[in-house]
Motif scaffolding. Sequence first.
Motif, short mmCIF file in Angstrom:
data_model
loop_
_atom_site.label_atom_id
_atom_site.label_comp_id
_atom_site.label_asym_id
_atom_site.label_seq_id
_atom_site.Cartn_x
_atom_site.Cartn_y
_atom_site.Cartn_z
N VAL A 6 -28.77 4.36 56.47
CA VAL A 6 -28.45 2.96 56.75
C VAL A 6 -29.01 2.63 58.13
N VAL A 7 -29.94 1.69 58.17
CA VAL A 7 -30.59 1.31 59.43
C VAL A 7 -29.92 0.06 59.98
N GLY A 8 -29.08 0.24 61.00
CA GLY A 8 -28.35 -0.89 61.58
C GLY A 8 -26.87 -0.75 61.35
N GLY A 9 -26.07 -1.04 62.39
CA GLY A 9 -24.62 -0.89 62.29
C GLY A 9 -23.86 -2.16 62.59
N GLY A 10 -24.50 -3.31 62.33
CA GLY A 10 -23.79 -4.58 62.50
C GLY A 10 -22.94 -4.88 61.29
N TYR A 11 -22.74 -6.18 61.01
CA TYR A 11 -21.95 -6.57 59.84
C TYR A 11 -22.36 -5.81 58.59
N PRO A 328 -28.34 -17.08 56.93
CA PRO A 328 -27.94 -15.88 57.68
C PRO A 328 -26.62 -16.08 58.41
N ASN A 329 -25.53 -15.75 57.74
CA ASN A 329 -24.23 -15.85 58.41
C ASN A 329 -23.34 -14.67 58.00
N ALA A 330 -22.21 -14.56 58.66
CA ALA A 330 -21.32 -13.42 58.44
C ALA A 330 -20.74 -13.42 57.03
N GLN A 331 -20.46 -14.61 56.52
CA GLN A 331 -19.86 -14.71 55.19
C GLN A 331 -20.74 -14.03 54.15
N HIS A 332 -22.05 -14.26 54.21
CA HIS A 332 -22.96 -13.63 53.26
C HIS A 332 -23.18 -12.16 53.59
N ALA A 333 -23.33 -11.82 54.87
CA ALA A 333 -23.65 -10.45 55.25
C ALA A 333 -22.59 -9.47 54.76
N VAL A 334 -21.32 -9.82 54.94
CA VAL A 334 -20.24 -8.92 54.53
C VAL A 334 -20.22 -8.75 53.02
N ARG A 335 -20.33 -9.85 52.30
CA ARG A 335 -20.26 -9.77 50.84
C ARG A 335 -21.50 -9.11 50.23
N GLN A 336 -22.65 -9.35 50.83
CA GLN A 336 -23.86 -8.67 50.36
C GLN A 336 -23.72 -7.16 50.55
N ALA A 337 -23.19 -6.76 51.70
CA ALA A 337 -23.04 -5.32 51.97
C ALA A 337 -22.11 -4.67 50.96
N LYS A 338 -21.03 -5.34 50.62
CA LYS A 338 -20.09 -4.79 49.63
C LYS A 338 -20.76 -4.63 48.27
N GLN A 339 -21.55 -5.65 47.88
CA GLN A 339 -22.24 -5.57 46.59
C GLN A 339 -23.34 -4.51 46.62
N LEU A 340 -24.04 -4.42 47.75
CA LEU A 340 -25.10 -3.42 47.87
C LEU A 340 -24.53 -2.01 47.72
N ALA A 341 -23.40 -1.75 48.35
CA ALA A 341 -22.79 -0.42 48.26
C ALA A 341 -22.45 -0.09 46.80
N LYS A 342 -21.91 -1.06 46.09
CA LYS A 342 -21.59 -0.83 44.68
C LYS A 342 -22.86 -0.58 43.87
N ASN A 343 -23.90 -1.38 44.11
CA ASN A 343 -25.14 -1.22 43.35
C ASN A 343 -25.83 0.11 43.64
N LEU A 344 -25.79 0.53 44.90
CA LEU A 344 -26.43 1.80 45.26
C LEU A 344 -25.73 2.96 44.56
N VAL A 345 -24.41 2.95 44.57
CA VAL A 345 -23.65 4.00 43.90
C VAL A 345 -23.93 3.97 42.39
N ALA A 346 -24.01 2.75 41.83
CA ALA A 346 -24.31 2.62 40.40
C ALA A 346 -25.67 3.22 40.07
N THR A 347 -26.65 3.00 40.96
CA THR A 347 -27.99 3.54 40.74
C THR A 347 -27.98 5.07 40.76
N ILE A 348 -27.25 5.65 41.71
CA ILE A 348 -27.15 7.11 41.79
C ILE A 348 -26.55 7.68 40.50
N ARG A 349 -25.63 6.93 39.91
CA ARG A 349 -24.95 7.40 38.70
C ARG A 349 -25.66 6.97 37.42
N GLY A 350 -26.82 6.29 37.57
CA GLY A 350 -27.56 5.87 36.39
C GLY A 350 -26.97 4.67 35.69
#
Length: 490
Positions: A6-11, A328-350
């Motif tokens: 993960v490159v970056g530790g902001g929102y 580009p605001n916090a409302q989107h950044a937080v929710r995008q990150a949550k969805q990205l984490a779910k999608n990345l895990v889903a990809t690892i699991r096929g």
Amino acid sequence: MPKILVVGGGYAGFYTAWKLEKHLRKGEADVVMVDPLPYMTYQPFLPEVAAGSIEPRHAVVSHRRHLKSTRVVTAKVTAVDHANKSATITPELGEPWEESYDQIVMTAGAVSRTFPIPGVADEAIGLKTIEEAAAIRDKILTNFAKAANLPAGPERQRLLTVVVVGGGFAGIEVFAELRSFVSDLLSSYPQIAFEDTHFHLVEAMGRIMPEVSLETSHWVLKNLAERGATVHLETQLASAVGGVCQLKAKDESIEVIESDLIIWTAGVMANPMVKGTDFPLEPRGRITVQPDLRIVDEDTVIADAWACGDVAAVPDLTGGGVGGMCVPNAQHAVRQAKQLAKNLVATIRGEATVDYKHENLGAVAGLGLGIGVFQSGKFAMKGFLAWGAHRGYHGLAMPSWERKIRVVGDWVGNFFLGRDIASLDDRETPRAAFEAWASRPKPAVEAAPEAESPAAGQPAGAAGPAYATPAEDVSKEAEPVGAGESAKTE
């Protein structure tokens, strides 16, 4: 195990790592997060930090305290070679190294966007970091203390004048919060009257706060005017050399305002570090992604690469975004990150990924103690109730109960005790007081010419040590200043 970098530790980066820890099974993947700062800054609280309502450390979230299983690296990512799945990590001290990975998440965030206006780079300060917010607070307090000792005149007026550039949410919030802060300060400085303080906001467009309705923005303008703050619409900052702000209006007229505090909030841009990667960028310098937050080059998905937050051009499937992209605001950044984490895990699991889609919940802003605005669709709320909604929403949105308690504790404490008005401006030079009285060795005494004989009664070579002993040095020191006096060097 596959490694996720993960490159970056902001929102976006913090929430991605935080949620990956939640969704990944033990031993399913390693997560590494790299950021030059050891914390995430909750940026909606920066105006309140600047106004003394929240202590600076309470508006940040420590990476190492809250990311229990993520390997946190405090350093910069200076290059990414995704073709070889390698990133260059550059620490502040030591040699750079190459970090390999299996999946990469680009969440490097945004930085202040400025224009080549004379004087801005030298005189202005932004509002993107906790350090900037704390410095603004100290500057206000220090300038008040200086102004209280001066007679009426240009220098006093300069110290008591604040100029904010940018009429978006960040600009209006810090402008209004500082106006509230300064009004409260007057009770502690009887030498300064309300009329002595001057607040100016400069906005190039014909309105402020585009996220709210025109009617709501007009209410904000009226409220600020009633509180002694001036908003210059359809006006640009032409120069800020030496703190002399030249404001150029639409009709080409020029107004000159001198200020010792110029705050720049006129926009952001994607972190320039993305130019050191081999990922595709759109014209505004953001990484192109598809709705499920995987990086794409036109219609081709780049395997094992993801991006979200301010550094990514994320399609807004609701149709409400600017240019078809999420703002580009916090409302989107937080929710995008949550969805990205779910999608990345889903990809690892096929498993299948899910597109990011978020309906705007509205906009809420604090404008000083007891004053705020809230807008959701056509519904608007103003005044005290909106201010309560602002604090309630952001108090709950602050990640972790530990941080929530600290922030709410600041609010409760200030309600009963008032805001702390001690300036820590000297923290910028913390060693000055020590250096002022630190004993130093005296310079070496020049050797006497060989032709001269030793002093009468003194053997050769007994002229004394080349440096003064500590006892000799201390005995010749000036007497210390009295309690409370400054120990500045001359």
